[in-house]
Design a protein around this motif. Structure first.
Motif, PDB file in Angstrom:
ATOM      1  N   LYS A 123       0.835  -1.196   0.000  1.00 15.58           N
ATOM      2  CA  LYS A 123       0.000   0.000   0.000  1.00 15.58           C
ATOM      3  C   LYS A 123       0.871   1.247   0.000  1.00 15.58           C
ATOM      4  O   LYS A 123       1.827   1.347   0.754  1.00 15.58           O
ATOM      5  N   PRO A 124       0.602   2.224  -0.870  1.00  9.07           N
ATOM      6  CA  PRO A 124       1.379   3.458  -0.872  1.00  9.07           C
ATOM      7  C   PRO A 124       1.353   4.120   0.492  1.00  9.07           C
ATOM      8  O   PRO A 124       0.388   3.996   1.239  1.00  9.07           O
ATOM      9  N   ILE A 125       2.419   4.848   0.807  1.00  9.38           N
ATOM     10  CA  ILE A 125       2.555   5.349   2.165  1.00  9.38           C
ATOM     11  C   ILE A 125       2.193   6.815   2.306  1.00  9.38           C
ATOM     12  O   ILE A 125       2.059   7.300   3.413  1.00  9.38           O
ATOM     13  N   LEU A 126       2.048   7.538   1.210  1.00  9.58           N
ATOM     14  CA  LEU A 126       1.772   8.957   1.341  1.00  9.58           C
ATOM     15  C   LEU A 126       0.784   9.426   0.290  1.00  9.58           C
ATOM     16  O   LEU A 126       0.720   8.887  -0.810  1.00  9.58           O
ATOM     17  N   LYS A 127       0.047  10.430   0.650  1.00 12.28           N
ATOM     18  CA  LYS A 127      -0.839  11.088  -0.295  1.00 12.28           C
ATOM     19  C   LYS A 127      -0.019  11.992  -1.215  1.00 12.28           C
ATOM     20  O   LYS A 127       0.980  12.566  -0.815  1.00 12.28           O
ATOM     21  N   LEU A 128      -0.442  12.100  -2.458  1.00 14.24           N
ATOM     22  CA  LEU A 128       0.272  12.907  -3.438  1.00 14.24           C
ATOM     23  C   LEU A 128       0.312  14.365  -2.997  1.00 14.24           C
ATOM     24  O   LEU A 128      -0.713  14.962  -2.702  1.00 14.24           O
ATOM     25  N   ASP A 129       1.514  14.927  -2.941  1.00 18.46           N
ATOM     26  CA  ASP A 129       1.709  16.304  -2.503  1.00 18.46           C
ATOM     27  C   ASP A 129       2.219  17.114  -3.690  1.00 18.46           C
ATOM     28  O   ASP A 129       3.362  16.927  -4.118  1.00 18.46           O
ATOM     29  N   PRO A 130       1.418  18.011  -4.253  1.00 16.17           N
ATOM     30  CA  PRO A 130       1.848  18.755  -5.447  1.00 16.17           C
ATOM     31  C   PRO A 130       3.137  19.537  -5.233  1.00 16.17           C
ATOM     32  O   PRO A 130       3.973  19.616  -6.132  1.00 16.17           O
ATOM     33  N   CYS A 131       3.315  20.125  -4.061  1.00 12.77           N
ATOM     34  CA  CYS A 131       4.530  20.900  -3.797  1.00 12.77           C
ATOM     35  C   CYS A 131       5.762  20.003  -3.819  1.00 12.77           C
ATOM     36  O   CYS A 131       6.791  20.355  -4.403  1.00 12.77           O
ATOM     37  N   SER A 132       5.660  18.833  -3.202  1.00 13.88           N
ATOM     38  CA  SER A 132       6.785  17.900  -3.186  1.00 13.88           C
ATOM     39  C   SER A 132       7.089  17.378  -4.585  1.00 13.88           C
ATOM     40  O   SER A 132       8.253  17.216  -4.957  1.00 13.88           O
TER      41      SER A 132
ATOM     42  N   ASP B  28       8.102  10.297 -17.465  1.00 13.50           N
ATOM     43  CA  ASP B  28       7.764   8.972 -16.942  1.00 13.50           C
ATOM     44  C   ASP B  28       7.885   8.896 -15.426  1.00 13.50           C
ATOM     45  O   ASP B  28       7.958   7.820 -14.856  1.00 13.50           O
ATOM     46  N   LEU B  29       7.918  10.040 -14.762  1.00 12.55           N
ATOM     47  CA  LEU B  29       8.109  10.019 -13.314  1.00 12.55           C
ATOM     48  C   LEU B  29       6.841   9.656 -12.561  1.00 12.55           C
ATOM     49  O   LEU B  29       6.890   9.337 -11.380  1.00 12.55           O
ATOM     50  N   THR B  30       5.708   9.699 -13.230  1.00 11.23           N
ATOM     51  CA  THR B  30       4.452   9.433 -12.527  1.00 11.23           C
ATOM     52  C   THR B  30       4.439   8.043 -11.921  1.00 11.23           C
ATOM     53  O   THR B  30       4.016   7.851 -10.778  1.00 11.23           O
ATOM     54  N   SER B  31       4.914   7.055 -12.687  1.00  9.14           N
ATOM     55  CA  SER B  31       4.897   5.689 -12.163  1.00  9.14           C
ATOM     56  C   SER B  31       5.778   5.556 -10.941  1.00  9.14           C
ATOM     57  O   SER B  31       5.447   4.834  -9.995  1.00  9.14           O
ATOM     58  N   THR B  32       6.910   6.261 -10.935  1.00  9.35           N
ATOM     59  CA  THR B  32       7.798   6.208  -9.773  1.00  9.35           C
ATOM     60  C   THR B  32       7.135   6.819  -8.551  1.00  9.35           C
ATOM     61  O   THR B  32       7.181   6.262  -7.456  1.00  9.35           O
ATOM     62  N   LEU B  33       6.516   7.971  -8.749  1.00  9.45           N
ATOM     63  CA  LEU B  33       5.881   8.639  -7.619  1.00  9.45           C
ATOM     64  C   LEU B  33       4.711   7.829  -7.082  1.00  9.45           C
ATOM     65  O   LEU B  33       4.472   7.792  -5.878  1.00  9.45           O
ATOM     66  N   GLN B  34       3.980   7.157  -7.967  1.00  7.32           N
ATOM     67  CA  GLN B  34       2.819   6.406  -7.517  1.00  7.32           C
ATOM     68  C   GLN B  34       3.209   5.186  -6.701  1.00  7.32           C
ATOM     69  O   GLN B  34       2.388   4.633  -5.979  1.00  7.32           O
ATOM     70  N   GLN B  35       4.459   4.748  -6.795  1.00  6.60           N
ATOM     71  CA  GLN B  35       4.897   3.636  -5.972  1.00  6.60           C
ATOM     72  C   GLN B  35       5.009   4.038  -4.513  1.00  6.60           C
ATOM     73  O   GLN B  35       4.941   3.202  -3.629  1.00  6.60           O
ATOM     74  N   LEU B  36       5.222   5.329  -4.266  1.00  3.46           N
ATOM     75  CA  LEU B  36       5.418   5.793  -2.899  1.00  3.46           C
ATOM     76  C   LEU B  36       4.313   6.718  -2.417  1.00  3.46           C
ATOM     77  O   LEU B  36       4.217   6.998  -1.235  1.00  3.46           O
ATOM     78  N   TYR B  37       3.499   7.233  -3.322  1.00  2.00           N
ATOM     79  CA  TYR B  37       2.429   8.153  -2.948  1.00  2.00           C
ATOM     80  C   TYR B  37       1.082   7.545  -3.338  1.00  2.00           C
ATOM     81  O   TYR B  37       0.940   6.984  -4.423  1.00  2.00           O
ATOM     82  N   SER B  38       0.098   7.672  -2.512  1.00  2.00           N
ATOM     83  CA  SER B  38      -1.237   7.186  -2.854  1.00  2.00           C
ATOM     84  C   SER B  38      -1.964   8.237  -3.667  1.00  2.00           C
ATOM     85  O   SER B  38      -1.802   9.432  -3.448  1.00  2.00           O
ATOM     86  N   LEU B  39      -2.777   7.799  -4.611  1.00  2.00           N
ATOM     87  CA  LEU B  39      -3.533   8.718  -5.444  1.00  2.00           C
ATOM     88  C   LEU B  39      -4.739   9.257  -4.684  1.00  2.00           C
ATOM     89  O   LEU B  39      -5.224   8.657  -3.727  1.00  2.00           O
ATOM     90  N   GLN B  40      -5.244  10.395  -5.140  1.00  2.00           N
ATOM     91  CA  GLN B  40      -6.358  11.041  -4.462  1.00  2.00           C
ATOM     92  C   GLN B  40      -7.598  10.152  -4.456  1.00  2.00           C
ATOM     93  O   GLN B  40      -8.341  10.109  -3.479  1.00  2.00           O
ATOM     94  N   GLU B  41      -7.845   9.398  -5.557  1.00  2.00           N
ATOM     95  CA  GLU B  41      -9.028   8.554  -5.610  1.00  2.00           C
ATOM     96  C   GLU B  41      -8.984   7.473  -4.542  1.00  2.00           C
ATOM     97  O   GLU B  41      -9.996   7.161  -3.907  1.00  2.00           O
ATOM     98  N   GLU B  42      -7.808   6.863  -4.335  1.00  2.00           N
ATOM     99  CA  GLU B  42      -7.694   5.831  -3.313  1.00  2.00           C
ATOM    100  C   GLU B  42      -7.954   6.411  -1.932  1.00  2.00           C
ATOM    101  O   GLU B  42      -8.571   5.780  -1.079  1.00  2.00           O
TER     102      GLU B  42
END
Length: 382
Positions: A271-280, A314-328
């Protein structure tokens, strides 16, 4: 006792200038031998630890003992990656001509290795005796030339993170073998949102995280990065902090960084560990652009391996491994809301039943005859 009293009477404290230092900030003078080699402007920064203590060893003994890390004996010393930075520092302290003896590891053996002093195009304009009076732009240029990062690329980076990002760029160019893509991404993610990772890890301390065996290749790469960071901090201090000193105590936590690398390599199955943070994410993209602006340099005697580059698109896939998406996150909140409503309904039902039972007991206590009749009815039904 007589001898002790006599000794106490004869004992006298030697004269000292430390009182002036602690009260008025006046550093005591060097002895004659040290004063001949150490510039006068360095007295107070050395006493206040604003300059590295190794500076005295370099000026007086022309040698330095490097720290050692746990790494495979067959791998080259992690300190080799940062040697070009130290060579520039040696050149500023001792001049371009000459050598410094570095106590470092060659294989499993510790040796004193002669290292030549070097300089950059801008450092030739500086002298040690007047280094504190040099213009800030010139001192900054010396540091950036040593790190191989152009000044315009730092404009969009927060001041406190400019030096670590420059160090990461230098490490990416010089490290041998080239760092894995996951290690680089985790370092940049940590720089861009380390506080969030640290806070999340603190919340997950119970139960304890799953223990995995340390990856020695990852450890070696991170040791190289830390060596570059230390040498760059010392060079920055010697130059009078042309870049703000970063918050070193918050820059790196080995256990969490290793866990993040392991998690990224697992393919995001957990399970991803963090919510997506636009600033980060914005900071992460900025750091990626800076560290990837130069190709990695090949070291003599090393292989021809090159570091794989990850396109920014192609960074989206990398970020999604560590950040949870808003829908989830919204789905999880919706499920939690349903559970809460069910719990509240059950609590209300239990509360009603409890109030009814309490009222019934009170009525029985007020009318004993009615209570006896109800008991007889119950027995007849049985």
């Amino acid at each position: 006792m007589k001898g002790l009293n006599l000794g106490m009477e004869e004992y006298q404290l030697p004269p000292s200038n430390l009182k002036k230092f602690f009260i008025h900030g006046v550093a005591p003078p060097f002895c004659t031998e040290v004063a001949a080699r150490v510039p006068d402007w360095a007295r107070r920064p050395l006493m206040q630890a604003w300059l590295p203590a190794t500076m005295l060893d370099l000026l007086l003994l022309q040698r330095i003992a490097l720290s050692f890390t746990v790494e495979p004996a067959a791998a080259p010393s992690a300190q080799l990656t940062a040697r070009p930075l130290r060579q520039v520092m040696y050149g500023l302290l001792l001049g371009e001509e000459g050598k410094v003896m570095e106590r470092d590891r060659e294989g499993p053996q510790l040796k004193f290795i002669p290292v030549k002093n070097t300089s950059t195009a801008s450092s030739l304009q500086l002298t040690l005796q007047t280094l504190d009076k040099a213009e800030a732009p010139l001192r900054l240029q010396v540091l950036l030339e040593a790190l191989g990062v152009p000044e315009p690329s730092l404009a969009s980076i927060p001041p406190s993170l400019r030096l670590p990002v420059c160090v990461t760029s230098f490490w990416l160019q010089r490290a041998q073998p080239p760092p894995d893509e996951e290690v680089l991404n985790v370092l940049l993610l940590w720089l861009s949102s380390g506080d969030a990772f640290r806070h999340r890890a603190a919340l997950q301390m119970n139960p304890p995280p799953h223990k995995q065996k340390p990856d020695m290749q990852v450890s070696h790469s991170l040791n190289q990065w830390q060596s570059c960071l230390l040498s760059s901090v010392q060079l920055n201090q010697l130059l009078g902090l042309p870049l703000p000193e970063p918050p070193l105590s918050r820059l790196f936590e080995g256990t969490l960084v290793h866990q993040l690398v392991h998690r990224m390599r697992s393919g995001g199955k957990k399970k991803p560990i963090l919510k997506l943070d636009p600033c980060s994410v914005k900071l992460y993209h900025t750091f990626q652009a800076v560290v990837h602006q130069h190709p990695p340099q090949q070291t003599h005697g090393m292989g021809e391996d090159t570091l794989r580059r990850q396109p920014l698109d192609d960074l989206t896939s990398t970020l999604q491994q560590l950040y949870s998406l808003q829908e989830e996150e919204e789905e999880e909140e919706a499920r939690s809301s349903v559970w809460v409503q069910e719990d509240l309904s059950l609590s209300d039902l239990l509360s009603v039943k409890t109030r009814f039972s309490t009222k019934l007991r009170k009525n029985r206590s007020k009318n004993p005859e009615l209570a006896r009749k109800e008991e007889r009815r119950g027995k007849d039904l049985l």
